[in-house]
Structure formats: structure tokens, C-alpha cells
Design a protein around this motif. Structure first.
Motif, PDB file in Angstrom:
ATOM      1  N   ILE A   1      23.933  85.845 -41.902  1.00 56.88           N
ATOM      2  CA  ILE A   1      24.502  85.309 -43.151  1.00 56.88           C
ATOM      3  C   ILE A   1      26.016  85.552 -43.203  1.00 56.88           C
ATOM      4  O   ILE A   1      26.539  86.358 -42.437  1.00 56.88           O
ATOM      5  N   LEU A   2      26.679  84.837 -44.122  1.00 58.70           N
ATOM      6  CA  LEU A   2      28.075  85.117 -44.439  1.00 58.70           C
ATOM      7  C   LEU A   2      28.035  86.197 -45.528  1.00 58.70           C
ATOM      8  O   LEU A   2      27.499  85.960 -46.614  1.00 58.70           O
ATOM      9  N   ARG A   3      28.555  87.392 -45.189  1.00 57.11           N
ATOM     10  CA  ARG A   3      28.494  88.486 -46.167  1.00 57.11           C
ATOM     11  C   ARG A   3      29.305  88.133 -47.413  1.00 57.11           C
ATOM     12  O   ARG A   3      30.326  87.471 -47.321  1.00 57.11           O
ATOM     13  N   ASP A   4      28.851  88.647 -48.583  1.00 57.06           N
ATOM     14  CA  ASP A   4      29.603  88.390 -49.819  1.00 57.06           C
ATOM     15  C   ASP A   4      31.063  88.779 -49.675  1.00 57.06           C
ATOM     16  O   ASP A   4      31.950  88.094 -50.157  1.00 57.06           O
ATOM     17  N   ASP A   5      31.315  89.913 -48.987  1.00 57.24           N
ATOM     18  CA  ASP A   5      32.707  90.375 -48.915  1.00 57.24           C
ATOM     19  C   ASP A   5      33.513  89.600 -47.869  1.00 57.24           C
ATOM     20  O   ASP A   5      34.701  89.842 -47.696  1.00 57.24           O
ATOM     21  N   ASP A   6      32.894  88.653 -47.152  1.00 54.50           N
ATOM     22  CA  ASP A   6      33.646  87.783 -46.233  1.00 54.50           C
ATOM     23  C   ASP A   6      33.891  86.394 -46.833  1.00 54.50           C
ATOM     24  O   ASP A   6      34.444  85.514 -46.181  1.00 54.50           O
ATOM     25  N   LYS A   7      33.456  86.171 -48.077  1.00 54.08           N
ATOM     26  CA  LYS A   7      33.688  84.869 -48.713  1.00 54.08           C
ATOM     27  C   LYS A   7      35.164  84.739 -49.092  1.00 54.08           C
ATOM     28  O   LYS A   7      35.798  85.747 -49.445  1.00 54.08           O
ATOM     29  N   PRO A   8      35.742  83.502 -49.027  1.00 52.27           N
ATOM     30  CA  PRO A   8      37.196  83.355 -49.176  1.00 52.27           C
ATOM     31  C   PRO A   8      37.810  84.045 -50.395  1.00 52.27           C
ATOM     32  O   PRO A   8      38.829  84.707 -50.271  1.00 52.27           O
TER      33      PRO A   8
END
Ligand code: AMP
Length: 214
Positions: free
Chosen positions: A158-165
Motif C-alpha cells: 500500500i501507499l502509507r498514509d505518511d507517504d501521501k502528497p
């Protein structure tokens, strides 16, 4: 060989830290991984840390310092270690120095992996992390063998929450304000070295190995 990795979130310091750990046979200590493991296991520490991490903020110093100081005092760290994601503030760096001094030890290298901000947001949107074991990938630079599936354990990526733009932009602001001052701090101690983190992963690693000189 007591090493600290410095650099903005997404500069690739975690990947380099793992490679250093494998080559030199020293433990890789990632505070981010420790917090994520605690979140996964539902511990009190994990619950506290998550509220900060999800907002792109740093976890308070008092939740992280003792954890790292205890870890570096363990037997497997006698030969050295690579700290990834710690210290992130001047008080953390001072607490680490004080603890190391008591052990008759000190930081050998603070490796700053330099990447300009404009490269970071694009890079991080390509990151993927395993929901189960925490292994990290990048859709372009370190793709898994099967898209969306972890090579190591077969769980979903998954795309981790803390890696979201939006979170990445916040994390970069926090980095400049609270972590970048460590560059001066370690320069004054004569242990700061810099590598160009925009190069590909193998080139960055070769530059680090030249610095470490082995
Ligand atoms: P990382 O995987 O190193 O990017 O860390 C992910 C998140 O964990 C950070 O954005 C912080 O919220 C938290 N974190 C990790 N290490 C530290 C630290 N040394 N001090 C404070 N917060 C930290």
C-alpha cells in the motif's frame, strides 16, 4: 562503525541504511520501523506515536530517546550500528551524545543523503509498503516481483498514509525546521559527510562505501 543517516524523508536513507547494515554486518535501527511495528501490535507506544505520524509530525522526544538509548546499549551494537530516522531534533542528538559518552562511545559518521525537495514528493508517491512485514518498495526504482504484492511475505502493498502528497509536504516542512539543524550540529563535531542522493541507489551506496573506507 557508529553511523547516523540524515536526509529528508524520502531521500533514500532507509534503503542505504539497509545496504550498509548488510555489507558491514551491523544492526539497522529504524525508529520509523520500530513505531510501525508497535502500531501493528497495538501497543500503547504505537497508539501514541500513530496520532503524530499520521499528521506528518514528529513523535515527542521523550517517546523515542529512551527506546534508542536502550537499543544501542545492547550487545549486538558493540561493533557498531546504523541509525535511520534518529536523531531528528537537536535535543535527541544531545541525549544520544550524552548516553554514548557514558558508554565511552561516540558517533563516527553522520551521512547526509542530499535530495532537493522538488524530487521528494514525486519519489514518495511511488513508494509502497507491505501491510504485514513493513518491507518497502518503489514502483519505479525497487519494484516488487509481482505488482502490489510483497516479495518477502506475499501480503498486500500500500501507499502509507505518511507517504501521501499532503503529508509529505508537511513532513518536509517539519524536516527543514527540526531536523536540518542537525547538519550544523554534526559538522561542528567533524563527523558530517555528504552524498548526492539524486543518483541511483547503487551509485549512492558506492559513494558511502568510499567514505566508510572498507
Ligand atoms: P520514517 O520511517 O523514519 O520516515 O518515520 C516515520 C514517522 O515516524 C516520522 O514521520 C515521525 O512521525 C516518526 N518518527 C520516526 N523517527 C522519529 C524520531 N527520531 N523522532 C520523532 N519522530 C520520529
Amino acid at each position: 562503525m557508529k553511523i547516523i543517516m540524515l536526509g529528508a524523508p524520502g531521500a533514500g536513507k532507509g534503503t542505504q541504511a539497509k545496504m550498509i547494515s548488510d555489507k558491514y554486518g551491523i544492526p539497522h535501527i529504524s525508529t520509523g520501523d520500530i513505531f510501525r511495528a508497535n502500531i501493528k501490535n497495538g501497543t500503547e507506544l504505537g497508539k501514541k506515536a500513530k496520532t503524530y505520524m499520521d499528521q506528518g509530525l514528529l513523535v515527542p522526544d521523550e517517546l523515542v530517546v529512551d527506546l534508542v538509548v536502550d537499543r544501542v546499549a545492547q550487545d549486538d551494537c558493540a561493533k557498531g550500528y546504523v541509525l535511520d530516522g534518529f536523531p531528528r531534533t537537536i535535543p535527541q542528538a544531545e541525549a544520544l551524545d550524552a548516553a554514548l559518552e557514558k558508554m565511552g562511545s561516540k558517533v563516527g559518521y553522520a551521512i547526509n543523503v542530499e535530495v532537493p525537495d522538488e524530487n521528494i514528493v514525486t519519489r514518495m508517491s511511488g513508494r509502497r509498503a507491505c501491510v504485514s512485514c513493513g518491507a518497502t518498495y518503489h514502483i519505479v526504482h525497487i519494484p516488487p516481483k509481482t505488482e502490489g504484492i510483497c516479495d518477502r511475505c506475499g501480503a498486500k502493498l500500500i501507499l502509507r498514509d505518511d507517504d501521501k502528497p499532503e503529508t509529505v509536504k508537511k513532513r518536509l516542512a517539519v524536516y527543514h525546521e527540526q531536523t536540518q539543524p542537525l547538519i550544523d550540529y554534526y559538522t561542528k563535531q567533524n563527523v558530517l559527510v555528504e552524498v548526492d542522493g539524486t543518483k541511483d541507489m547503487e551509485e549512492v551506496f558506492a559513494a558511502i562505501c568510499r567514505i566508510l573506507g572498507e
